[in-house]
Design a protein around this motif. Structure first.
Motif, PDB file in Angstrom:
ATOM      1  N   PHE A   1       5.220   2.943  -7.599  1.00  0.00           N
ATOM      2  CA  PHE A   1       5.513   1.781  -6.744  1.00  0.00           C
ATOM      3  C   PHE A   1       6.400   0.800  -7.506  1.00  0.00           C
ATOM      4  CE2 PHE A   1       1.071   2.275  -4.595  1.00  0.00           C
ATOM      5  CZ  PHE A   1       1.590   3.186  -3.694  1.00  0.00           C
ATOM      6  N   ALA A   2       6.051   0.570  -8.764  1.00  0.00           N
ATOM      7  CA  ALA A   2       6.791  -0.406  -9.562  1.00  0.00           C
ATOM      8  C   ALA A   2       8.184   0.118  -9.886  1.00  0.00           C
ATOM      9  CB  ALA A   2       6.040  -0.719 -10.852  1.00  0.00           C
ATOM     10  N   TRP A   3       8.286   1.426 -10.120  1.00  0.00           N
ATOM     11  CA  TRP A   3       9.559   2.024 -10.508  1.00  0.00           C
ATOM     12  C   TRP A   3      10.607   1.842  -9.408  1.00  0.00           C
ATOM     13  CZ3 TRP A   3      12.803   5.774  -8.610  1.00  0.00           C
ATOM     14  CH2 TRP A   3      13.773   6.241  -9.488  1.00  0.00           C
TER      15      TRP A   3
ATOM     16  N   GLN B   1     -13.044  -3.022  -0.567  1.00  0.00           N
ATOM     17  CA  GLN B   1     -12.782  -3.857  -1.752  1.00  0.00           C
ATOM     18  C   GLN B   1     -11.409  -4.514  -1.630  1.00  0.00           C
ATOM     19  OE1 GLN B   1     -13.940  -1.067  -5.119  1.00  0.00           O
ATOM     20  NE2 GLN B   1     -14.866  -2.995  -5.720  1.00  0.00           N
ATOM     21  N   ASP B   2     -10.561  -3.908  -0.799  1.00  0.00           N
ATOM     22  CA  ASP B   2      -9.280  -4.536  -0.468  1.00  0.00           C
ATOM     23  C   ASP B   2      -9.476  -5.162   0.910  1.00  0.00           C
ATOM     24  OD1 ASP B   2      -8.309  -3.182  -2.696  1.00  0.00           O
ATOM     25  OD2 ASP B   2      -7.581  -1.504  -1.514  1.00  0.00           O
TER      26      ASP B   2
ATOM     27  N   GLY C   1      -3.706  -3.441  -7.534  1.00  0.00           N
ATOM     28  CA  GLY C   1      -4.044  -2.034  -7.321  1.00  0.00           C
ATOM     29  C   GLY C   1      -3.001  -1.374  -6.444  1.00  0.00           C
ATOM     30  N   ASP C   2      -3.455  -0.434  -5.630  1.00  0.00           N
ATOM     31  CA  ASP C   2      -2.515   0.224  -4.721  1.00  0.00           C
ATOM     32  C   ASP C   2      -2.349  -0.571  -3.428  1.00  0.00           C
ATOM     33  OD1 ASP C   2      -2.224   2.344  -6.501  1.00  0.00           O
ATOM     34  OD2 ASP C   2      -4.047   3.288  -5.748  1.00  0.00           O
TER      35      ASP C   2
ATOM     36  N   ILE D   1       0.846   0.192   4.382  1.00  0.00           N
ATOM     37  CA  ILE D   1      -0.108  -0.514   3.520  1.00  0.00           C
ATOM     38  C   ILE D   1      -1.228   0.446   3.103  1.00  0.00           C
ATOM     39  CG2 ILE D   1      -1.731  -2.447   3.368  1.00  0.00           C
ATOM     40  CD1 ILE D   1      -0.190  -3.866   5.520  1.00  0.00           C
ATOM     41  N   PRO D   2      -1.251   0.866   1.843  1.00  0.00           N
ATOM     42  CA  PRO D   2      -2.401   1.648   1.369  1.00  0.00           C
ATOM     43  C   PRO D   2      -3.581   0.707   1.144  1.00  0.00           C
ATOM     44  CG  PRO D   2      -0.486   1.868  -0.100  1.00  0.00           C
ATOM     45  CD  PRO D   2      -0.230   0.718   0.798  1.00  0.00           C
TER      46      PRO D   2
END
Ligand code: UDP
Ligand code: MG
Length: 314
Positions: A184-186, A99-100, A157-158, A92-93
């Motif tokens: 990440f999406a790819w 903020q996350d 976000g990430d 988990i980044p």
């Protein structure tokens, strides 16, 4: 004995003031969970007390691991360094500025345990962002999702959870232009989503400004789509066709009415317009060639100056 391990990956760039509250929140959430964890902290060439403060926390806490980069490489590279070093069953980044919200981590783990290899944390609102940032971000996602084949989720976000299988594939992607959201999406895989309200930064300042965001957006578009240069084939064809038609019209006109001198203004406009179009085309080509140039150098993505808390190093 805990049966699985979660790797938290956090990049730190001049975050000396945020470190204490970051670890407090993380420990408060993670210490009572059914899983074990490691926190991989990447010091991205900070010039303040970040590394010293991280080291203080790492003393006597084997869950904290530190990677210190030789200079400031940028968040995307710091994240890559952390993801490469992570050993957990899921990674988990998460940002250092809270903020996350770390409160989301157990919820993400629950979704992962249900069988989702990727769990996205989506911002339910962006009320803490300025109207300008919200507007431009929305516009950016619209554009990139039209141009590119991979669909990059908006307001994400990430901050996400990725299963080991996904992380191992991500680690094989060698490119130097690291638009992480796109990478990440790819990679794909089934996704679950959890929602949260994004808070303001607890301490310190954002490392982004409009120019950096603009370049980041260009990186995203040019690394995930070839449409911007392919458009020129069609634009060129359309212009050539119109030029042919207009040329025939002028020839006919000259044949019928004879030669007439006026036309300086229209000529000047046409020359200026088409040289402009040409330059934009060359510029776009340049964007791609520049990126090819950087890729061909095959430089390492980041350079590690020091590693602390990793079994093989200590
Ligand atoms: N960060 C980094 N290297 C950089 C810029 C930022 O490692 O060159 C880290 C920063 O310390 C933070 C995270 O990336 O943990 C997000 O940065 P920031 O809060 O400035 O971005 P924002 O939340 O405004 O998008
Ligand atoms: Mg932030």
């Amino acid at each position: 004995m805990k049966d699985f391990k979660i790797s938290i990956v956090t990049p730190f760039f001049n975050e000396a003031g945020s470190i204490c509250s970051f670890f407090e929140s993380i420990f408060r959430i993670l210490d009572n969970q059914k899983f074990s964890y490691e926190i991989i902290c990447i010091d991205d060439g900070s010039s303040d007390q970040t590394l010293e403060n991280l080291k203080k926390f790492a003393i006597g806490n084997k869950n904290i691991k530190i990677i210190s980069l030789s200079r400031n490489f940028g968040k995307e590279y710091a994240l890559t360094a952390g993801i490469d070093a992570a050993q957990g069953d899921a990674v988990i980044p998460i940002d250092a500025d809270l903020q996350d919200p770390p409160e989301l981590i157990p919820l993400m783990v629950d979704e992962w345990l249900k069988g989702f290899p990727v769990v996205l944390a989506k911002r339910a609102s962006r009320i803490t962002d300025t109207k300008f940032k919200r507007g431009t971000a929305h516009f950016f996602y619209k554009i990139i999702n039209v141009l590119s084949d991979v669909s990059i989720p908006e307001n994400t976000g990430d901050f996400r959870l990725m299963d080991r299988q996904v992380v191992d594939i991500l680690k094989q992607l060698p490119e130097r232009t690291r638009f992480m959201k796109g990478l990440f999406a790819w990679v794909g895989f089934e996704q679950a989503t959890v929602y949260y309200d994004r808070q303001d930064r607890r301490d310190g300042q954002t490392k982004w400004n409009v120019w950096k965001l603009w370049n980041f957006a260009l990186d995203g578009i040019f690394s995930f789509s070839t449409s911007p240069i392919r458009i020129w084939t069609y634009l060129g064809l359309t212009i050539a066709l119109s030029a042919g038609l207009y040329g025939s019209f002028i020839i006919l006109k000259t044949l019928v009415y004879g030669i007439s001198a006026p036309g300086y203004a229209s000529l000047a406009c046409l020359i200026l317009f088409f040289s402009g179009i040409n330059l934009v085309g060359i510029g776009l080509l340049g964007e791609y060639i520049g990126r090819i140039f950087m890729e061909t150098k095959c430089r390492p993505l980041y350079i590690i100056k020091e590693k602390i808390g990793f079994q093989d190093e200590t």
